[in-house]
Design an enzyme around this catalytic site. Structure first.
Site, PDB file in Angstrom:
ATOM      1  N   ALA A  66      12.998  -5.078   9.367  1.00  0.00           N
ATOM      2  CA  ALA A  66      12.351  -4.726  10.619  1.00  0.00           C
ATOM      3  C   ALA A  66      11.010  -5.448  10.659  1.00  0.00           C
ATOM      4  O   ALA A  66      10.460  -5.809   9.616  1.00  0.00           O
ATOM      5  CB  ALA A  66      12.157  -3.221  10.690  1.00  0.00           C
ATOM      6  N   GLY A 109      15.705  -3.692   7.061  1.00  0.00           N
ATOM      7  CA  GLY A 109      16.559  -3.657   8.251  1.00  0.00           C
ATOM      8  C   GLY A 109      17.569  -4.790   8.287  1.00  0.00           C
ATOM      9  O   GLY A 109      18.636  -4.663   8.898  1.00  0.00           O
ATOM     10  N   GLU A 112      20.356  -3.547   6.283  1.00  0.00           N
ATOM     11  CA  GLU A 112      20.965  -2.446   7.052  1.00  0.00           C
ATOM     12  C   GLU A 112      21.796  -2.977   8.219  1.00  0.00           C
ATOM     13  O   GLU A 112      22.876  -2.461   8.507  1.00  0.00           O
ATOM     14  CB  GLU A 112      19.855  -1.509   7.548  1.00  0.00           C
ATOM     15  N   GLU A 132      11.650  -1.096   1.365  1.00  0.00           N
ATOM     16  CA  GLU A 132      10.708  -0.334   2.204  1.00  0.00           C
ATOM     17  C   GLU A 132       9.726   0.487   1.377  1.00  0.00           C
ATOM     18  O   GLU A 132       8.589   0.718   1.788  1.00  0.00           O
ATOM     19  CB  GLU A 132      11.472   0.609   3.150  1.00  0.00           C
TER      20      GLU A 132
HETATM   21  N1  CAA Z   1       8.281  -8.484   9.400  1.00  0.00           N
HETATM   22  C1  CAA Z   1       7.404  -9.339  10.007  1.00  0.00           C
HETATM   23  N2  CAA Z   1       7.180 -10.584   9.549  1.00  0.00           N
HETATM   24  C2  CAA Z   1       7.837 -10.983   8.438  1.00  0.00           C
HETATM   25  C3  CAA Z   1       8.747 -10.154   7.764  1.00  0.00           C
HETATM   26  C4  CAA Z   1       8.970  -8.844   8.299  1.00  0.00           C
HETATM   27  N3  CAA Z   1       9.848  -7.990   7.741  1.00  0.00           N
HETATM   28  N4  CAA Z   1       9.216 -10.829   6.684  1.00  0.00           N
HETATM   29  C5  CAA Z   1       8.643 -12.036   6.700  1.00  0.00           C
HETATM   30  N5  CAA Z   1       7.803 -12.138   7.751  1.00  0.00           N
HETATM   31  C6  CAA Z   1       6.966 -13.279   8.132  1.00  0.00           C
HETATM   32  C7  CAA Z   1       5.793 -13.427   7.193  1.00  0.00           C
HETATM   33  O1  CAA Z   1       4.744 -12.554   7.569  1.00  0.00           O
HETATM   34  C8  CAA Z   1       5.467 -14.886   7.382  1.00  0.00           C
HETATM   35  O2  CAA Z   1       4.761 -15.042   8.583  1.00  0.00           O
HETATM   36  P1  CAA Z   1       3.297 -15.790   8.597  1.00  0.00           P
HETATM   37  O3  CAA Z   1       3.636 -17.188   8.147  1.00  0.00           O
HETATM   38  O4  CAA Z   1       2.869 -15.702  10.010  1.00  0.00           O
HETATM   39  O5  CAA Z   1       2.458 -15.085   7.609  1.00  0.00           O
HETATM   40  C9  CAA Z   1       6.825 -15.529   7.580  1.00  0.00           C
HETATM   41  O6  CAA Z   1       7.707 -14.476   7.961  1.00  0.00           O
HETATM   42  C10 CAA Z   1       7.374 -16.162   6.304  1.00  0.00           C
HETATM   43  O7  CAA Z   1       7.355 -15.173   5.285  1.00  0.00           O
HETATM   44  P2  CAA Z   1       6.689 -15.417   3.844  1.00  0.00           P
HETATM   45  O8  CAA Z   1       5.575 -16.404   3.930  1.00  0.00           O
HETATM   46  O9  CAA Z   1       6.379 -14.075   3.253  1.00  0.00           O
HETATM   47  O10 CAA Z   1       7.924 -16.098   3.088  1.00  0.00           O
HETATM   48  P3  CAA Z   1       8.212 -16.073   1.503  1.00  0.00           P
HETATM   49  O11 CAA Z   1       9.325 -17.046   1.299  1.00  0.00           O
HETATM   50  O12 CAA Z   1       6.966 -16.254   0.743  1.00  0.00           O
HETATM   51  O13 CAA Z   1       8.745 -14.592   1.196  1.00  0.00           O
HETATM   52  C11 CAA Z   1      10.069 -12.602   1.607  1.00  0.00           C
HETATM   53  C12 CAA Z   1       9.969 -14.150   1.726  1.00  0.00           C
HETATM   54  C13 CAA Z   1      10.185 -12.207   0.126  1.00  0.00           C
HETATM   55  C14 CAA Z   1      11.332 -12.179   2.334  1.00  0.00           C
HETATM   56  C15 CAA Z   1       8.813 -11.951   2.224  1.00  0.00           C
HETATM   57  O14 CAA Z   1       8.596 -12.503   3.514  1.00  0.00           O
HETATM   58  C16 CAA Z   1       8.893 -10.461   2.364  1.00  0.00           C
HETATM   59  O15 CAA Z   1       8.739  -9.757   1.380  1.00  0.00           O
HETATM   60  N6  CAA Z   1       9.132  -9.944   3.584  1.00  0.00           N
HETATM   61  C17 CAA Z   1       9.153  -8.546   3.882  1.00  0.00           C
HETATM   62  C18 CAA Z   1      10.429  -7.889   3.350  1.00  0.00           C
HETATM   63  C19 CAA Z   1      10.402  -6.409   3.648  1.00  0.00           C
HETATM   64  O16 CAA Z   1       9.571  -5.667   3.179  1.00  0.00           O
HETATM   65  N7  CAA Z   1      11.390  -5.934   4.475  1.00  0.00           N
HETATM   66  C20 CAA Z   1      11.487  -4.567   4.857  1.00  0.00           C
HETATM   67  C21 CAA Z   1      10.768  -4.343   6.162  1.00  0.00           C
HETATM   68  S1  CAA Z   1      10.622  -2.612   6.608  1.00  0.00           S
HETATM   69  C22 CAA Z   1      12.133  -2.213   7.256  1.00  0.00           C
HETATM   70  O17 CAA Z   1      13.016  -3.028   7.357  1.00  0.00           O
HETATM   71  C23 CAA Z   1      12.260  -0.783   7.689  1.00  0.00           C
HETATM   72  C24 CAA Z   1      13.653  -0.329   7.903  1.00  0.00           C
HETATM   73  O18 CAA Z   1      14.248   0.385   7.160  1.00  0.00           O
HETATM   74  C25 CAA Z   1      14.370  -0.709   9.096  1.00  0.00           C
END
Ligand code: CAA
Length: 258
Positions: A66, A109, A112, A132
């Site tokens: 998400a 998400g 999911e 999460e």
């Molecule tokens: N939401 C918003 N933006 C996101 C995102 C997310 N879930 N995941 C990645 N992005 C964005 C980053 O902020 C980044 O944007 P900027 O360049 O503007 O900063 C861009 O995508 C590229 O990401 P990274 O630079 O972080 O890429 P990476 O290769 O270094 O890392 C990753 C990849 C490990 C997937 C890392 O991006 C990450 O950990 N993302 C979040 C994963 C996460 O926590 N997901 C769960 C979200 S909560 C949820 O989903 C709730 C639910 O139950 C529904």
């Protein structure tokens, strides 16, 4: 050219290919993605020419979750009042078959959403996780329930509590995915599977999907009653007559969808 802000749509005969298209955010699922997916899935369900759908992301990410930046300002009152995430039920309400073709990250998400599909076809690069907890929250789009049903309590609990990712090999061993293919072949293989499904009698495809899904909602005895009733129902269709006649006449069936 696409009617959707966050999706790219291709038609491959009777198969709809939907690509999540927010590369700048690793396909994070914001409100616009949900709006677009609801519309795209509803259009697919309503189109009698389309018989299977493949949902995919990019090579790097199916979807990284998400959209954290969108969710950041929202607290309990907002999320409770808007029943936040409930809209995803409209995606799971799709009656016709669909496949998630996953390469790269399928996190939160994203994992999911993949698990909402009828099955997951994984590239060898796929990584699944429910991280999460690292954000101080927990899954909200069905992960704690669907992951547990797919892989069992031990792995689901470990993944939710530690946020650890599961690679494609482990995901296949744990029955989270149907099959692994080389990343370069993912779309071709997914379209091949989808074309095979699209070639089946349409009502039988819906019924098979409903039966397997019923196994998650009912006890065994009621599930078998449901199956038997639906089987009997299918024997009233024109496509049952055609399918069995075609077998006897040693030719492929030609389906009417009735
Ligand atoms: N939401 C918003 N933006 C996101 C995102 C997310 N879930 N995941 C990645 N992005 C964005 C980053 O902020 C980044 O944007 P900027 O360049 O503007 O900063 C861009 O995508 C590229 O990401 P990274 O630079 O972080 O890429 P990476 O290769 O270094 O890392 C990753 C990849 C490990 C997937 C890392 O991006 C990450 O950990 N993302 C979040 C994963 C996460 O926590 N997901 C769960 C979200 S909560 C949820 O989903 C709730 C639910 O139950 C529904």
């Amino acid at each position: 050219m696409s009617d959707y802000e966050t999706l790219l749509i291709e038609r491959h005969d009777a198969v709809t290919l939907v690509r999540l298209n927010r590369p700048q955010a690793l396909n994070a699922l914001n409100a616009q993605v949900l709006t677009d997916l609801i519309a795209a899935f509803a259009a697919y369900d309503a189109d009698p020419e389309q018989r299977c759908l493949v949902l995919t992301g990019s090579e790097k990410a199916f979807a990284a979750g998400a959209d954290i930046k969108e969710m950041q300002p929202n607290g309990f009152s907002h999320n409770y009042a808007t029943n936040f995430f409930a809209g995803w039920e409209q995606v799971t309400a799709t009656r016709k078959p669909w496949i998630a073709a996953v390469a790269g990250f399928a996190l939160g998400g994203g994992c999911e959403l993949a698990m909402m599909a009828d099955f997951i076809l994984a590239a060898d690069t796929a990584k699944f996780g429910q991280p999460e907890i690292k954000l101080g929250v927990a899954p909200g789009m069905g992960g704690s329930q669907r992951l547990t049903r797919a892989v069992g309590k031990a792995k689901a609990m470990e993944m939710c509590l530690t946020g650890r990712m599961m690679g494609a090999d482990e995901a296949e061993r744990a029955s989270l995915v149907a099959r692994i293919v080389p990343a370069a072949d993912l779309i071709e293989e997914a379209l091949k599977s989808a074309a095979a499904i699209a070639a089946m009698a349409p009502l039988a495809a819906i019924a098979n999907k409903e039966m397997v899904n019923a196994a998650f909602e009912t006890g065994l005895a009621m599930g078998i009653v449901f199956e038997r009733r639906l089987f009997a129902g299918l024997t009233a269709t024109e496509d049952k007559t055609e399918g069995m006649t075609a077998f006897v006449e040693k030719r492929p069936g030609v389906w009417s969808g009735r």
